[in-house]
Motif scaffolding. Structure first.
Motif, PDB file in Angstrom:
ATOM      1  N   VAL A 174      16.468   8.236 -60.366  1.00  0.00           N
ATOM      2  CA  VAL A 174      16.646   7.156 -61.342  1.00  0.00           C
ATOM      3  C   VAL A 174      17.778   7.566 -62.279  1.00  0.00           C
ATOM      4  O   VAL A 174      17.730   8.642 -62.873  1.00  0.00           O
ATOM      5  CB  VAL A 174      15.354   6.911 -62.144  1.00  0.00           C
ATOM      6  N   ILE A 175      18.788   6.702 -62.428  1.00  0.00           N
ATOM      7  CA  ILE A 175      19.954   7.069 -63.229  1.00  0.00           C
ATOM      8  C   ILE A 175      20.284   5.998 -64.268  1.00  0.00           C
ATOM      9  O   ILE A 175      19.930   4.832 -64.118  1.00  0.00           O
ATOM     10  CB  ILE A 175      21.204   7.291 -62.349  1.00  0.00           C
ATOM     11  N   ASN A 176      20.967   6.447 -65.315  1.00  0.00           N
ATOM     12  CA  ASN A 176      21.542   5.553 -66.312  1.00  0.00           C
ATOM     13  C   ASN A 176      22.874   5.061 -65.757  1.00  0.00           C
ATOM     14  O   ASN A 176      23.885   5.746 -65.837  1.00  0.00           O
ATOM     15  CB  ASN A 176      21.730   6.313 -67.626  1.00  0.00           C
ATOM     16  N   SER A 177      22.895   3.861 -65.210  1.00  0.00           N
ATOM     17  CA  SER A 177      24.089   3.369 -64.530  1.00  0.00           C
ATOM     18  C   SER A 177      25.179   2.917 -65.491  1.00  0.00           C
ATOM     19  O   SER A 177      26.283   2.575 -65.067  1.00  0.00           O
ATOM     20  CB  SER A 177      23.724   2.223 -63.583  1.00  0.00           C
ATOM     21  N   ASP A 178      24.893   2.907 -66.798  1.00  0.00           N
ATOM     22  CA  ASP A 178      25.930   2.605 -67.782  1.00  0.00           C
ATOM     23  C   ASP A 178      26.821   3.814 -68.050  1.00  0.00           C
ATOM     24  O   ASP A 178      27.922   3.661 -68.594  1.00  0.00           O
ATOM     25  CB  ASP A 178      25.307   2.154 -69.108  1.00  0.00           C
ATOM     26  N   ASN A 179      26.359   5.003 -67.697  1.00  0.00           N
ATOM     27  CA  ASN A 179      27.115   6.225 -67.953  1.00  0.00           C
ATOM     28  C   ASN A 179      28.340   6.297 -67.042  1.00  0.00           C
ATOM     29  O   ASN A 179      28.237   6.101 -65.827  1.00  0.00           O
ATOM     30  CB  ASN A 179      26.216   7.442 -67.725  1.00  0.00           C
ATOM     31  N   LYS A 183      16.125   7.455 -52.247  1.00  0.00           N
ATOM     32  CA  LYS A 183      16.175   6.138 -52.896  1.00  0.00           C
ATOM     33  C   LYS A 183      16.841   6.260 -54.254  1.00  0.00           C
ATOM     34  O   LYS A 183      16.602   7.217 -54.982  1.00  0.00           O
ATOM     35  CB  LYS A 183      14.755   5.587 -53.051  1.00  0.00           C
ATOM     36  N   LEU A 184      17.686   5.291 -54.605  1.00  0.00           N
ATOM     37  CA  LEU A 184      18.388   5.293 -55.882  1.00  0.00           C
ATOM     38  C   LEU A 184      17.999   4.058 -56.687  1.00  0.00           C
ATOM     39  O   LEU A 184      18.003   2.936 -56.170  1.00  0.00           O
ATOM     40  CB  LEU A 184      19.903   5.301 -55.671  1.00  0.00           C
ATOM     41  N   ILE A 185      17.659   4.267 -57.963  1.00  0.00           N
ATOM     42  CA  ILE A 185      17.347   3.163 -58.875  1.00  0.00           C
ATOM     43  C   ILE A 185      18.288   3.246 -60.071  1.00  0.00           C
ATOM     44  O   ILE A 185      18.394   4.282 -60.721  1.00  0.00           O
ATOM     45  CB  ILE A 185      15.885   3.213 -59.345  1.00  0.00           C
ATOM     46  N   ARG A 186      18.960   2.134 -60.360  1.00  0.00           N
ATOM     47  CA  ARG A 186      19.928   2.074 -61.457  1.00  0.00           C
ATOM     48  C   ARG A 186      19.305   1.368 -62.658  1.00  0.00           C
ATOM     49  O   ARG A 186      18.698   0.306 -62.506  1.00  0.00           O
ATOM     50  CB  ARG A 186      21.187   1.345 -61.014  1.00  0.00           C
ATOM     51  N   VAL A 187      19.504   1.961 -63.830  1.00  0.00           N
ATOM     52  CA  VAL A 187      18.967   1.413 -65.078  1.00  0.00           C
ATOM     53  C   VAL A 187      20.105   1.277 -66.079  1.00  0.00           C
ATOM     54  O   VAL A 187      20.881   2.221 -66.268  1.00  0.00           O
ATOM     55  CB  VAL A 187      17.876   2.335 -65.656  1.00  0.00           C
ATOM     56  N   GLY A 188      20.228   0.100 -66.704  1.00  0.00           N
ATOM     57  CA  GLY A 188      21.276  -0.060 -67.696  1.00  0.00           C
ATOM     58  C   GLY A 188      21.461  -1.503 -68.104  1.00  0.00           C
ATOM     59  O   GLY A 188      20.654  -2.379 -67.769  1.00  0.00           O
ATOM     60  N   GLU A 189      22.547  -1.746 -68.811  1.00  0.00           N
ATOM     61  CA  GLU A 189      22.830  -3.091 -69.310  1.00  0.00           C
ATOM     62  C   GLU A 189      23.701  -3.901 -68.360  1.00  0.00           C
ATOM     63  O   GLU A 189      23.893  -5.097 -68.558  1.00  0.00           O
ATOM     64  CB  GLU A 189      23.503  -2.997 -70.686  1.00  0.00           C
ATOM     65  N   GLU A 190      24.235  -3.263 -67.341  1.00  0.00           N
ATOM     66  CA  GLU A 190      25.094  -3.980 -66.402  1.00  0.00           C
ATOM     67  C   GLU A 190      24.276  -4.916 -65.514  1.00  0.00           C
ATOM     68  O   GLU A 190      23.113  -4.626 -65.186  1.00  0.00           O
ATOM     69  CB  GLU A 190      25.873  -2.984 -65.544  1.00  0.00           C
ATOM     70  N   PRO A 191      24.863  -6.046 -65.104  1.00  0.00           N
ATOM     71  CA  PRO A 191      24.124  -7.057 -64.319  1.00  0.00           C
ATOM     72  C   PRO A 191      23.535  -6.524 -63.022  1.00  0.00           C
ATOM     73  O   PRO A 191      22.486  -6.978 -62.578  1.00  0.00           O
ATOM     74  CB  PRO A 191      25.189  -8.129 -64.042  1.00  0.00           C
ATOM     75  N   GLU A 192      24.197  -5.539 -62.401  1.00  0.00           N
ATOM     76  CA  GLU A 192      23.721  -5.045 -61.103  1.00  0.00           C
ATOM     77  C   GLU A 192      22.596  -4.013 -61.224  1.00  0.00           C
ATOM     78  O   GLU A 192      22.066  -3.545 -60.211  1.00  0.00           O
ATOM     79  CB  GLU A 192      24.872  -4.441 -60.307  1.00  0.00           C
ATOM     80  N   ALA A 193      22.196  -3.655 -62.435  1.00  0.00           N
ATOM     81  CA  ALA A 193      21.132  -2.660 -62.616  1.00  0.00           C
ATOM     82  C   ALA A 193      19.808  -3.175 -62.053  1.00  0.00           C
ATOM     83  O   ALA A 193      19.471  -4.358 -62.179  1.00  0.00           O
ATOM     84  CB  ALA A 193      20.975  -2.325 -64.088  1.00  0.00           C
TER      85      ALA A 193
END
Length: 437
Positions: free
Chosen positions: A199-204, A217-227
């Motif tokens: 699980v990653i901070n995809s805004d970084n 498995k990868l999970i993206r977390v953040g403010e971007e639309p694709e998160a």
């Protein structure tokens, strides 16, 4: 029968296994007699002569006590059969660990570190505090150099890994700069396979460009639309906490945190995403966060006789400094004042990073900036570079500040205190409150 594992002879007792660690300055083998006097009768040693003359003891000889206690922890943890989440990142990892623990505890009997135990010795000691009554555990991985997270991952073998961000902490230890820090943080996946989740901070910015081709498995977390877990509409209420909207799995949730700091939106969303992979419902996660308690000296709000102190003194990095400034300006009060010491291990560009923090403070309409110590003088320089910002006062030492406290602060002030761990800025926070008695 060994009840606990101990590396500090001052706390050793009957039933402990005492492990003398050899550090850069001290060799704890010399403290074996003290541990013996306190009732300890089992020792893991790499120097047999250190236990000469002791009677009725169990003495285990190993080549390296640090490596041996790590191996022992790995075997012990594997035998417990726990579900495991590991957290790393340049900043925010302890808060995120606390959040994961609060959430997992809604469904499982969950173990975690009682203190900020996240290094080569702290992680094994945390593991030895677990027992077979537990069902899950969350562990924190810290590092100063490449290879350290790899070793912790080898010990823990986490099912799920969380990376909060990749910043510039300890950058002076990496010849290739932030690329080296990213590579070191990604060591959390070194033992990952198809059944594991990262699980990653995809805004970084660094995590956006990382290689995630490890088959997990990868999970993206953040403010971007694709998160996969998307954060929006963050509302910062200063010391009262934050609210934000979380969009995940086709639904929207209103998340309320009673801990301050807008940066905790992403930290809590990372925790929710990680725990969802263990079958915790989002509703259970929200309930767990309602009971959240952060580890000490992280955004602790204290009030005395009309003065509010935000004690965030555990450590400091540019990102966490700026986040504290945001929390400060959103906190109710008459004057907003920051008391900052310097940040360590930022390498050749340390003055630049300090000036950037000062400039950020200047643009956020603080009423007063107080800096302490040599490195922090560059924060004051950056602050003064911003036109029409408030007053800046510098002190070479903490002790020089103390006599001026009564003159600098008054009823209605909100004071944020932060700096590198080595500066022990919690002493400043305590002194400010003490002067209000």
């Amino acid at each position: 029968m060994i009840q606990e594992v101990c590396t500090d002879s001052r706390t050793a007792k009957k039933g402990d296994l005492f492990v003398p660690i050899i550090g850069e300055v001290h060799d704890a083998h010399k403290f074996i007699p003290q541990a013996y006097e306190r009732g300890c009768r089992a020792f893991l040693v790499s120097r047999t002569e250190a236990a000469d003359g002791l009677k009725d003891c169990q003495i285990i000889l190993v080549g390296d006590t640090t490596g041996a206690v790590q191996d022992l922890a790995a075997v012990y943890l594997e035998g417990l059969g726990l579900k495991k989440i590991a957290v790393t990142g340049s900043v925010g990892k302890t808060s995120t660990r606390d959040m994961v623990h609060a959430i997992l505890s809604e469904k499982f009997r969950t173990g975690t570190a009682k203190k900020n135990f996240n290094n080569s010795i702290g992680v094994p000691l945390t593991i030895f505090s677990f027992d077979d009554s537990l069902e899950a555990a969350v562990l924190e991985m810290g590092m100063d150099h490449a290879g350290e997270i790899h070793r912790l991952a080898e010990i823990i073998r986490p099912d799920i890994g969380i990376i909060t961000n990749v910043g510039i902490s300890h950058i002076e230890n990496f010849a290739d700069g932030r690329d080296g820090i990213l590579k070191a943080k990604m060591e959390i996946t070194d033992y990952f396979g198809p059944t594991n989740t990262l699980v990653i901070n995809s805004d970084n910015d660094m995590l956006k460009k990382a290689d995630f081709s490890g088959g997990y498995k990868l999970i993206r977390v953040g403010e971007e639309p694709e998160a996969d877990y998307r954060i929006s509409d963050i509302r910062d209420y200063g010391e009262k906490g934050i609210r934000y909207t979380l969009s995940a799995e086709g639904k929207e949730y209103e998340i309320c945190l009673h801990v301050p700091g807008a940066h905790n939106a992403v930290n809590s969303a990372l925790a929710i995403a990680g725990c969802r992979q263990m079958g915790v419902t989002t509703e259970q996660a929200i309930s767990g966060l309602a009971h959240l308690e952060l580890t000490g000296k992280r955004l602790a709000v204290k009030e005395k006789n009309g003065i509010t102190v935000i004690d965030d003194t555990y450590n400091a990095a540019p990102a966490s400094m700026k986040s504290l400034i945001d929390t400060l300006v959103h906190t109710d009060g008459q004057r907003k004042i920051a008391v900052f010491a310097g940040m360590n291990e930022l390498g050749a560009e340390s003055p630049k990073y300090h000036r950037e923090v000062g400039e950020y403070a200047g643009k956020r309409d603080l009423d007063l900036l107080i800096t302490v110590g040599e490195k922090a003088e560059d924060i004051a320089v950056g602050y003064r570079n911003v036109k029409d910002c408030g007053k800046a006062v510098h002190f070479d030492r903490k002790e020089d500040l103390y006599p001026e406290i009564k003159n600098l602060f008054r009823t209605g002030d909100v004071i944020a205190v932060k700096g590198s761990r080595l500066m022990e800025m919690e002493q400043v926070a305590a002194e400010i409150l003490k002067e209000q008695e």
